[in-house]
Design a protein around this motif. Structure first.
Motif, PDB file in Angstrom:
ATOM      1  N   ARG A 171       6.873   2.761  -4.856  1.00 13.99           N
ATOM      2  CA  ARG A 171       6.753   2.063  -6.378  1.00 13.99           C
ATOM      3  C   ARG A 171       4.891   1.360  -6.254  1.00 13.99           C
ATOM      4  N   VAL A 172       4.445   1.324  -7.089  1.00  9.99           N
ATOM      5  CA  VAL A 172       3.578  -0.183  -7.327  1.00  9.99           C
ATOM      6  C   VAL A 172       3.490  -0.146  -8.468  1.00  9.99           C
ATOM      7  N   THR A 173       3.504  -1.408  -8.523  1.00 10.43           N
ATOM      8  CA  THR A 173       3.225  -2.681  -9.875  1.00 10.43           C
ATOM      9  C   THR A 173       2.212  -3.943  -9.853  1.00 10.43           C
ATOM     10  N   THR A 174       2.096  -4.101 -10.655  1.00 13.61           N
ATOM     11  CA  THR A 174       1.580  -5.099 -11.072  1.00 13.61           C
ATOM     12  C   THR A 174       1.473  -6.507 -10.798  1.00 13.61           C
ATOM     13  N   VAL A 232       4.221  -0.449 -13.818  1.00 14.30           N
ATOM     14  CA  VAL A 232       4.091   0.449 -13.123  1.00 14.30           C
ATOM     15  C   VAL A 232       2.510   1.351 -13.314  1.00 14.30           C
ATOM     16  N   LEU A 233       1.784   0.649 -12.193  1.00 10.46           N
ATOM     17  CA  LEU A 233       0.524   1.555 -12.073  1.00 10.46           C
ATOM     18  C   LEU A 233       0.936   3.427 -10.678  1.00 10.46           C
ATOM     19  N   ALA A 234       1.660   2.974 -10.355  1.00  8.82           N
ATOM     20  CA  ALA A 234       1.804   4.291  -9.535  1.00  8.82           C
ATOM     21  C   ALA A 234       2.839   4.322  -8.940  1.00  8.82           C
ATOM     22  N   GLU A 235       3.867   5.591  -8.570  1.00  5.93           N
ATOM     23  CA  GLU A 235       5.379   6.012  -8.320  1.00  5.93           C
ATOM     24  C   GLU A 235       5.033   7.133  -8.041  1.00  5.93           C
ATOM     25  N   VAL A 236       5.841   7.511  -6.699  1.00  3.40           N
ATOM     26  CA  VAL A 236       5.176   8.694  -5.998  1.00  3.40           C
ATOM     27  C   VAL A 236       6.584   9.346  -5.103  1.00  3.40           C
ATOM     28  N   GLU A 294      -4.947   1.521   0.792  1.00  3.68           N
ATOM     29  CA  GLU A 294      -4.093   2.796   1.217  1.00  3.68           C
ATOM     30  C   GLU A 294      -3.282   1.418   1.987  1.00  3.68           C
ATOM     31  N   LEU A 295      -1.701   2.083   1.663  1.00  2.00           N
ATOM     32  CA  LEU A 295      -0.783   1.459   1.560  1.00  2.00           C
ATOM     33  C   LEU A 295      -0.435   2.281   2.665  1.00  2.00           C
ATOM     34  N   VAL A 334       2.147   6.410   4.699  1.00  2.00           N
ATOM     35  CA  VAL A 334       0.903   5.884   4.263  1.00  2.00           C
ATOM     36  C   VAL A 334       1.104   6.691   2.403  1.00  2.00           C
ATOM     37  N   PHE A 335      -0.190   5.602   2.029  1.00  2.00           N
ATOM     38  CA  PHE A 335       0.338   6.482   0.237  1.00  2.00           C
ATOM     39  C   PHE A 335      -1.387   5.635  -0.376  1.00  2.00           C
ATOM     40  N   ARG A 336      -1.973   6.450  -1.164  1.00  2.00           N
ATOM     41  CA  ARG A 336      -3.309   6.186  -1.035  1.00  2.00           C
ATOM     42  C   ARG A 336      -3.667   5.465  -2.732  1.00  2.00           C
ATOM     43  N   VAL A 337      -3.445   4.420  -3.640  1.00  2.00           N
ATOM     44  CA  VAL A 337      -3.461   4.079  -4.394  1.00  2.00           C
ATOM     45  C   VAL A 337      -5.260   5.143  -5.140  1.00  2.00           C
TER      46      VAL A 337
END
Lengths: 223, 184
Positions: A163-166, A171-175, A148-149, A182-185
């Motif tokens: 944006r979440v990347t390795t 790109v792993l996730a982009e919302v 959880e970010l 808050v954002f839970r991957v």
């Protein structure tokens, strides 16, 4: 041929590869190059990007363009009391780079300068100064089933894009359009990521009055 | 917790400074065959940046507001410039296909030299691929036009170490090119 001419010829040969390069640079890579030039990427990621410049001429050209746009403008007037445009804690590059960037910013000083002065405590220091901070411990490992970010909130009504990347910037996730900081991957998104792997994430805050603020790139690890 | 405010002072864009930054970037990367298009490139990029700035046509609602940051403006200029260079290249390629019998107006003055440069470029790329990792990074930045000091800062390595890596890496590169029968 002098050593200088020799170097110039080698540089010209290397850089001329971009003229016939067929591959295009993805938006994610363009953003990564810009971040690297801004000093926003961790050193290991910056080095990985530099390594790719050796074999990807279009990416190398993007790097040169980004640097040229950030280079000091010799014809721009330099004010003696130039403000510290970039927050030292965010920039990992030493003072000369900051000075160079400051000169560029002065060159376009009529453009709005969003004050980004960062100080030790994440508090508002003066009108107009805004920051987006991670509320996680930097580089801390987080369980993949509770990844959880969290970050500092904008004014009421703000929307967020994450944006979440390795580490290699996949790109792993982009919302978009999140209404809470808050954002839970999803665990499924992280299923293929090995334990201990570095994850980068960045937040854009869109305030109700349509100002956009972009966070630095934050780093955490998958447990 | 940090609060984020939207109330930033309203200012205008310094077009002269922005044009100067764009011209500098174009001058740095513009290849010889695009020389005739340099002014057009700068002008087109400038117009697009200003249009985005004025119309808020960016990816996000805030990007086109007067509260735009100069760093954002440079970022827009960066992506616009890359787009424009691609566009000019595409146009040139199309022009070459359509007008095969006529020399294009921006044809390189010395095609042989351009071809030789491209060949050396491919040789360099091949040699870099076989070079020790750290030397490759240092040499790549050196070939990109960075000084040793700049490369050291970008890579976050000590200057002395970076200098050694550049020196040895460049020696490797020259030896590799010579083995391929190439001389710059």
């Amino acid at each position: 041929m002098s050593e200088r001419d020799d170097l110039d010829a080698l540089r010209h040969g290397f850089q001329s590869l971009a003229e016939t390069a067929t591959g295009e640079v993805s938006p994610a890579d363009l953003a990564a190059v810009w971040s690297a030039v801004q000093g926003d990427l961790p050193p290991e990621t910056r080095r990985a990007l530099v390594d790719r410049l050796a074999t990807e001429p279009a990416l190398a050209e993007a790097w040169r363009i980004a640097h040229a746009l950030e280079a000091p403008d010799a014809s721009a007037p330099v004010a003696p009391d130039a403000p510290a445009v970039f927050p030292p804690s965010r920039r990992s590059w030493p003072a000369p780079w900051l000075a160079a960037a400051a000169v560029v910013i002065l060159g376009v000083s009529a453009v709005v300068l969003v004050p980004r002065l960062r100080e030790s405590a994440p508090v508002l220091r003066q009108p107009g100064v805004a920051e987006v901070e991670s509320l996680l411990i930097p580089s801390a490992a987080i369980a993949r089933d509770a990844f959880e970010l969290r970050w500092t909130a904008g004014p009421p009504g703000s929307r967020y894009r994450v944006r979440v990347t390795t580490e290699d910037l996949q790109v792993l996730a982009e919302v978009t359009d999140l209404d809470a900081p808050v954002f839970r991957v999803p665990a499924s998104t992280l299923a293929g990521v090995p334990a201990g792997a570095i994850i980068f994430w960045q937040v854009d805050v869109m305030t109700p009055s349509t100002t956009r603020l972009t966070s630095p790139t934050f780093v955490n690890r998958v447990q | 917790m940090t609060s984020v405010t939207a109330e930033l002072p309203r200012r205008t864009v310094d077009i002269t400074a922005l044009r100067r930054a764009l011209a500098r970037a174009v001058g740095r990367v513009c290849p010889g065959w695009l020389a005739a298009d340099r002014d057009d490139l700068v002008q087109a990029a400038l117009l697009r940046v200003l249009r985005k700035h004025e119309a808020g046509a960016g990816d996000d609602p805030g990007e086109g507001t007067p509260q735009v940051a100069s760093s954002y403006l440079h970022k827009v200029a960066y992506s616009v410039l890359i787009d424009e260079i691609r566009r000019v290249r595409r146009r040139r390629e199309t022009s070459l296909e359509d007008e095969a019998s006529e020399p294009p107006r921006d044809q390189p003055a010395d095609p042989e030299r351009v071809a030789a440069s491209a060949e050396i470029g491919l040789g360099i790329q091949s040699c870099l691929g076989n070079m020790a990792h750290d030397r490759r990074l240092a040499v790549t930045l050196h070939l990109q036009g960075h000084t040793v000091v700049e490369a050291a800062r970008i890579l976050e390595w000590p200057e002395k170490r970076t200098e050694n890596l550049v020196y040895r890496g460049m020696a490797d590169l020259r030896a590799c090119l010579t083995a391929k029968g190439m001389r710059p």
